[in-house]
Design a protein around this motif. Structure first.
Motif, PDB file in Angstrom:
ATOM      1  N   PRO A 248       0.821  -1.222   0.000  1.00  0.00           N
ATOM      2  CA  PRO A 248       0.000   0.000   0.000  1.00  0.00           C
ATOM      3  C   PRO A 248       0.847   1.261   0.000  1.00  0.00           C
ATOM      4  N   GLN A 249       0.320   2.288  -0.645  1.00  0.00           N
ATOM      5  CA  GLN A 249       0.978   3.585  -0.714  1.00  0.00           C
ATOM      6  C   GLN A 249       0.199   4.598   0.114  1.00  0.00           C
ATOM      7  N   PRO A 250       0.864   5.638   0.649  1.00  0.00           N
ATOM      8  CA  PRO A 250       0.131   6.692   1.357  1.00  0.00           C
ATOM      9  C   PRO A 250      -0.909   7.349   0.454  1.00  0.00           C
ATOM     10  N   TRP A 251      -2.114   7.497   0.958  1.00  0.00           N
ATOM     11  CA  TRP A 251      -3.218   8.140   0.253  1.00  0.00           C
ATOM     12  C   TRP A 251      -3.577   7.396  -1.033  1.00  0.00           C
ATOM     13  N   GLN A 252      -3.369   6.098  -1.053  1.00  0.00           N
ATOM     14  CA  GLN A 252      -3.647   5.316  -2.256  1.00  0.00           C
ATOM     15  C   GLN A 252      -5.146   5.204  -2.497  1.00  0.00           C
ATOM     16  N   ILE A 253      -5.564   5.361  -3.741  1.00  0.00           N
ATOM     17  CA  ILE A 253      -6.968   5.250  -4.128  1.00  0.00           C
ATOM     18  C   ILE A 253      -7.213   3.963  -4.921  1.00  0.00           C
ATOM     19  N   GLY A 254      -6.344   3.669  -5.866  1.00  0.00           N
ATOM     20  CA  GLY A 254      -6.541   2.510  -6.726  1.00  0.00           C
ATOM     21  C   GLY A 254      -6.036   1.223  -6.106  1.00  0.00           C
ATOM     22  N   PHE A 255      -6.092   0.152  -6.891  1.00  0.00           N
ATOM     23  CA  PHE A 255      -5.643  -1.152  -6.436  1.00  0.00           C
ATOM     24  C   PHE A 255      -4.123  -1.247  -6.446  1.00  0.00           C
ATOM     25  N   GLN A 256      -3.616  -2.183  -5.655  1.00  0.00           N
ATOM     26  CA  GLN A 256      -2.224  -2.573  -5.793  1.00  0.00           C
ATOM     27  C   GLN A 256      -2.086  -3.420  -7.062  1.00  0.00           C
ATOM     28  N   ASP A 257      -0.861  -3.614  -7.521  1.00  0.00           N
ATOM     29  CA  ASP A 257      -0.632  -4.488  -8.665  1.00  0.00           C
ATOM     30  C   ASP A 257      -0.798  -5.939  -8.231  1.00  0.00           C
ATOM     31  N   GLY A 258      -1.544  -6.694  -9.007  1.00  0.00           N
ATOM     32  CA  GLY A 258      -1.845  -8.064  -8.641  1.00  0.00           C
ATOM     33  C   GLY A 258      -0.856  -9.069  -9.210  1.00  0.00           C
ATOM     34  N   ALA A 259      -0.993 -10.310  -8.752  1.00  0.00           N
ATOM     35  CA  ALA A 259      -0.087 -11.365  -9.219  1.00  0.00           C
ATOM     36  C   ALA A 259      -0.796 -12.702  -9.338  1.00  0.00           C
ATOM     37  N   THR A 260      -2.115 -12.719  -9.246  1.00  0.00           N
ATOM     38  CA  THR A 260      -2.863 -13.971  -9.349  1.00  0.00           C
ATOM     39  C   THR A 260      -4.081 -13.767 -10.244  1.00  0.00           C
ATOM     40  N   THR A 261      -4.584 -14.867 -10.786  1.00  0.00           N
ATOM     41  CA  THR A 261      -5.789 -14.791 -11.611  1.00  0.00           C
ATOM     42  C   THR A 261      -6.990 -14.337 -10.791  1.00  0.00           C
ATOM     43  N   THR A 262      -7.006 -14.675  -9.514  1.00  0.00           N
ATOM     44  CA  THR A 262      -8.093 -14.215  -8.637  1.00  0.00           C
ATOM     45  C   THR A 262      -8.136 -12.699  -8.577  1.00  0.00           C
ATOM     46  N   PHE A 263      -6.979 -12.090  -8.399  1.00  0.00           N
ATOM     47  CA  PHE A 263      -6.919 -10.630  -8.347  1.00  0.00           C
ATOM     48  C   PHE A 263      -7.372 -10.026  -9.671  1.00  0.00           C
ATOM     49  N   TYR A 264      -6.924 -10.589 -10.793  1.00  0.00           N
ATOM     50  CA  TYR A 264      -7.324 -10.057 -12.094  1.00  0.00           C
ATOM     51  C   TYR A 264      -8.839 -10.166 -12.271  1.00  0.00           C
ATOM     52  N   GLY A 265      -9.429 -11.262 -11.790  1.00  0.00           N
ATOM     53  CA  GLY A 265     -10.878 -11.410 -11.878  1.00  0.00           C
ATOM     54  C   GLY A 265     -11.607 -10.375 -11.043  1.00  0.00           C
ATOM     55  N   ILE A 266     -11.086 -10.072  -9.861  1.00  0.00           N
ATOM     56  CA  ILE A 266     -11.698  -9.051  -9.001  1.00  0.00           C
ATOM     57  C   ILE A 266     -11.654  -7.688  -9.682  1.00  0.00           C
ATOM     58  N   VAL A 267     -10.527  -7.362 -10.283  1.00  0.00           N
ATOM     59  CA  VAL A 267     -10.396  -6.066 -10.962  1.00  0.00           C
ATOM     60  C   VAL A 267     -11.343  -5.987 -12.156  1.00  0.00           C
ATOM     61  N   ASP A 268     -11.442  -7.066 -12.927  1.00  0.00           N
ATOM     62  CA  ASP A 268     -12.352  -7.072 -14.080  1.00  0.00           C
ATOM     63  C   ASP A 268     -13.806  -6.887 -13.631  1.00  0.00           C
ATOM     64  N   LEU A 269     -14.197  -7.573 -12.552  1.00  0.00           N
ATOM     65  CA  LEU A 269     -15.557  -7.412 -12.039  1.00  0.00           C
ATOM     66  C   LEU A 269     -15.781  -5.987 -11.554  1.00  0.00           C
ATOM     67  N   HIS A 270     -14.809  -5.423 -10.870  1.00  0.00           N
ATOM     68  CA  HIS A 270     -14.905  -4.038 -10.405  1.00  0.00           C
ATOM     69  C   HIS A 270     -15.111  -3.082 -11.579  1.00  0.00           C
ATOM     70  N   ASP A 271     -14.314  -3.262 -12.625  1.00  0.00           N
ATOM     71  CA  ASP A 271     -14.419  -2.372 -13.786  1.00  0.00           C
ATOM     72  C   ASP A 271     -15.777  -2.525 -14.478  1.00  0.00           C
ATOM     73  N   SER A 272     -16.288  -3.760 -14.539  1.00  0.00           N
ATOM     74  CA  SER A 272     -17.597  -3.975 -15.157  1.00  0.00           C
ATOM     75  C   SER A 272     -18.699  -3.278 -14.362  1.00  0.00           C
ATOM     76  N   ILE A 273     -18.655  -3.402 -13.042  1.00  0.00           N
ATOM     77  CA  ILE A 273     -19.669  -2.760 -12.208  1.00  0.00           C
ATOM     78  C   ILE A 273     -19.584  -1.242 -12.310  1.00  0.00           C
ATOM     79  N   ILE A 274     -18.356  -0.708 -12.340  1.00  0.00           N
ATOM     80  CA  ILE A 274     -18.185   0.735 -12.505  1.00  0.00           C
ATOM     81  C   ILE A 274     -18.782   1.208 -13.823  1.00  0.00           C
ATOM     82  N   PHE A 275     -18.645   0.405 -14.887  1.00  0.00           N
ATOM     83  CA  PHE A 275     -19.236   0.750 -16.190  1.00  0.00           C
ATOM     84  C   PHE A 275     -20.741   0.916 -16.069  1.00  0.00           C
ATOM     85  N   TYR A 276     -21.408  -0.062 -15.429  1.00  0.00           N
ATOM     86  CA  TYR A 276     -22.861   0.022 -15.256  1.00  0.00           C
ATOM     87  C   TYR A 276     -23.241   1.201 -14.350  1.00  0.00           C
TER      88      TYR A 276
END
Length: 248
Positions: free
Chosen positions: A14-42
């Motif tokens: 984590p970074q001070p005053w961080q807003i976005g996600f950390q960089d991921g390293a697993t398919t689970t994390f990539y799936g979470i980010v994709d779902l987040h982006d899809s929901i934000i679109f709607y």
């Protein structure tokens, strides 16, 4: 991780005053980010649509409230059907990907390495039981006055959890006293550690690195001082580390 042209720097803590996600390293994390982006679109579509309708009504009726009332149109059946069915369709579009992701996060398929994490006030006990001799150690946070140059305050531990890259790892989680939570954001995992119960999760890390997490369930006065550090290394380094633990 390096390429022919660039040295890629990953943000695994984590970074001070961080807003976005950390960089991921697993398919689970990539799936979470994709779902987040899809929901934000709607959400953006809904926000723009509702804002446009409200703004149109406000500006069109400004100074003339009679425009808001029409004696032969007190109930608009078509409009009511639209604003009932449209949210339902949006929820369905969100639900199916989320159910799929939850199922994939819960499934543990042929793990090659099993690590047991035990939440204790206020540190983590770690066990590797896949080998002839049991490997066990405690992982305590390094106090601020003992940190070395380049180490992170409230995140560094004296004994890291070491796992190999490109290998399915199962983490079995429980607690010895109160409820804790084993969470590492960069790996997309968060598992409650409950006394008398065993929960599990799994991950496959696709690159070498050091990934930081913390206890994510309020467990007492030192709740904020139970960091988790997972170090992903090459298979050769992992075998050497296991050998040093067994013979050290």
């Amino acid at each position: 991780m390096a390429t022919n042209l660039f040295n890629i720097v990953f943000n695994d803590h984590p970074q001070p005053w961080q807003i976005g996600f950390q960089d991921g390293a697993t398919t689970t994390f990539y799936g979470i980010v994709d779902l987040h982006d899809s929901i934000i679109f709607y959400l953006i579509i809904v926000l723009v649509g509702v804002t446009w309708v409200q703004s149109s009504v406000m500006f069109d009726s400004y100074g003339n409230s009679d425009k808001l009332i029409y004696k032969y149109n007190n109930h608009g059946t078509l409009v009511e059907i639209i604003w009932t069915i449209t949210p339902a369709l949006i929820l369905v579009a969100i639900a199916f990907p989320s159910f799929k992701l939850l199922y994939l996060m819960d499934s543990v398929v042929d793990p090659a390495v099993t690590v047991k994490a035990i939440g204790i006030q206020w540190y983590w006990g770690v066990e590797y039981s896949d080998y002839e001799e049991n490997i066990a150690f405690d992982s305590f946070m390094i106090p601020t006055d003992e940190l070395e140059m380049g180490q992170f305050r409230l995140l560094e531990v004296d004994n890291r959890i070491v796992v190999p890259v490109d290998t399915r790892v199962r983490v079995v989680v429980t607690a010895a006293d109160v409820i804790h939570s084993f969470a590492v954001p960069s790996l997309g995992i968060k598992v409650d550690a409950i006394p008398g119960r065993i929960n599990q999760t799994s991950f496959l890390i696709d690159r070498e690195g050091v990934f930081f997490g913390q206890c994510s369930e309020l467990c007492g006065t030192a709740h904020g001082f139970m960091p988790i550090v997972i170090e992903a290394v090459s298979l050769d380094r992992y075998i050497s580390w296991i050998d040093s633990q067994l013979n050290g």
